[in-house]
Design a protein around this motif. Structure first.
Motif, short mmCIF file in Angstrom:
data_model
loop_
_atom_site.label_atom_id
_atom_site.label_comp_id
_atom_site.label_asym_id
_atom_site.label_seq_id
_atom_site.Cartn_x
_atom_site.Cartn_y
_atom_site.Cartn_z
N MET A 1 12.84 2.37 8.02
CA MET A 1 11.59 1.62 7.91
C MET A 1 10.40 2.55 7.67
N ALA B 1 5.62 -5.00 5.87
CA ALA B 1 5.85 -4.64 7.27
C ALA B 1 4.72 -5.25 8.11
N LEU C 1 7.66 3.31 4.52
CA LEU C 1 6.20 3.37 4.67
C LEU C 1 5.63 4.66 4.10
N LEU D 1 0.11 6.06 -3.41
CA LEU D 1 -0.02 6.36 -1.98
C LEU D 1 1.17 7.18 -1.49
N GLU D 2 2.37 6.81 -1.96
CA GLU D 2 3.58 7.53 -1.57
C GLU D 2 3.50 8.98 -2.03
N LYS E 1 2.09 -3.44 1.46
CA LYS E 1 2.93 -3.34 0.27
C LYS E 1 4.41 -3.58 0.60
N HIS E 2 4.84 -3.08 1.78
CA HIS E 2 6.25 -3.21 2.14
C HIS E 2 6.51 -4.42 3.03
N VAL F 1 0.23 0.67 2.81
CA VAL F 1 1.68 0.69 2.61
C VAL F 1 2.38 -0.35 3.48
N ILE F 2 1.82 -0.63 4.66
CA ILE F 2 2.40 -1.70 5.49
C ILE F 2 2.37 -3.01 4.71
#
Lengths: 159, 159, 159
Positions: free
Chosen positions: A122, B100, A126, A61-62, B97-98, B94-95
């Motif tokens: 942050m 968040a 993400l 995804l990144e 995954k991290h 991603v939220i």
């Protein structure tokens, strides 16, 4: 705490024209002796990406975000009338014609005027952006640091 | 009037990412003991819509707006790279995954921190939104109340 | 320097709904005896264009911008759900139905309340807009004048 006036801008937008407005106000405020901070978050981080490709280990995804987002200020689109990239070309033509400054020039000037350019850690997480991908002389901080600057600020803007 | 610092945010945008930014700043400010208000107007009202369908008597235009606008924070799109809904899915991945917080979680946290969530009654009228469609514990007010909060504010943002 | 509270808004956006929000806040602040300035820059300049066509000598790019940008407040699109112009019609219908004010009416009210309407000369140059194309009783200034107003401001917004 200094007696200087303070201008603190959150640059959320990844649009060329909005980033131009942010950097024009920031450079103006620095010229008037304000202490100026630009806090880059979400798509605004793209304004301070290096323009060369940088190979880094990233998750899927990144990697997708990295590929899809513009690499650096010069590649950003317009918020209006982007016309698949024709709009930015038009803006750059008229900037040149009127001897105004392009976004990369405005960012360089901001660094010369010692405007504090901050990247939001942050949202870097993400979007999978790493320090090596961003310009030199950037500070890394979170929302607490932003609020510390903003709560003493005279001019606070979200762009 | 209290001696607390004040943060007042107008949330105009109906974009998931912009609302996230608004609620992250708001929750941060509340953690630093600011008195925080988020004034939801126009498309920002969608962030505080309940996610279940609610049957109400409405005129034709009001029904159309209701149908076309996202029902609640979780259904909002991105301001950039929405890709017909794929963008929000990527962000949510991603939220997670991290570790968040998602937007609905940020809104819940705001309510726990006693951030004042206000719905702009004038734009509710325009868009045909009724109190029953919005979350519980929302205050209802107009631009005068917003200005009363904002004019004493340390951090005022329009998002 | 007066003791009045000050509200200073940068109107960057060329969207009907965002300009409405700007003018509603501005008119509200003026009613509460604030000294109010709206600084129109980039696409926000379109809100104060005259609606009749005006023939002026212009370069090619400037002519293209003039043609592509909406001529006056009434012709602006929405930031969301524009639907090729259907969205603005819907908004105008509900405005009429609820006896609210349209954007041109809000601008007229702002002028009656002696809100200072400023056009950013630098972006006028970039977009090729000339004074004859803008409404009467507009002031012309740059970022320095904006900062002079904003740094004393109680409510500063970028819209």
């Amino acid at each position: 705490m200094s007696d200087k006036k303070k201008t603190t801008i959150v640059l959320f937008s990844g649009d060329y024209d909005k980033a131009m407005a942010a950097y024009i106000i920031a450079n103006g405020a620095a010229a008037y002796d304000h202490e100026v901070t630009i806090f880059h978050t979400f798509w605004g981080l793209n304004a301070i990406r290096k323009d060369e490709p940088i190979t880094l280990k990233k998750g899927f995804l990144e990697k997708m975000f990295s590929k899809m987002m513009p690499r650096g200020a010069d590649k950003m689109g317009l918020s209006k009338m982007n016309f698949a990239g024709m709009g930015p070309q038009m803006i750059k033509h008229v900037i040149k014609k009127h001897n105004a400054m392009t976004l990369p020039q405005l960012i360089e000037m901001a660094q010369e005027q010692e405007i504090k350019l901050v990247a939001c850690t942050m949202t870097m997480d993400l979007l999978g952006l790493q320090e090596k991908e961003l310009l030199d002389n950037i500070e890394y901080a979170g929302v607490a640091a932003y609020l510390g600057d903003a709560e003493e600020g005279n001019v606070n803007l979200f762009i």
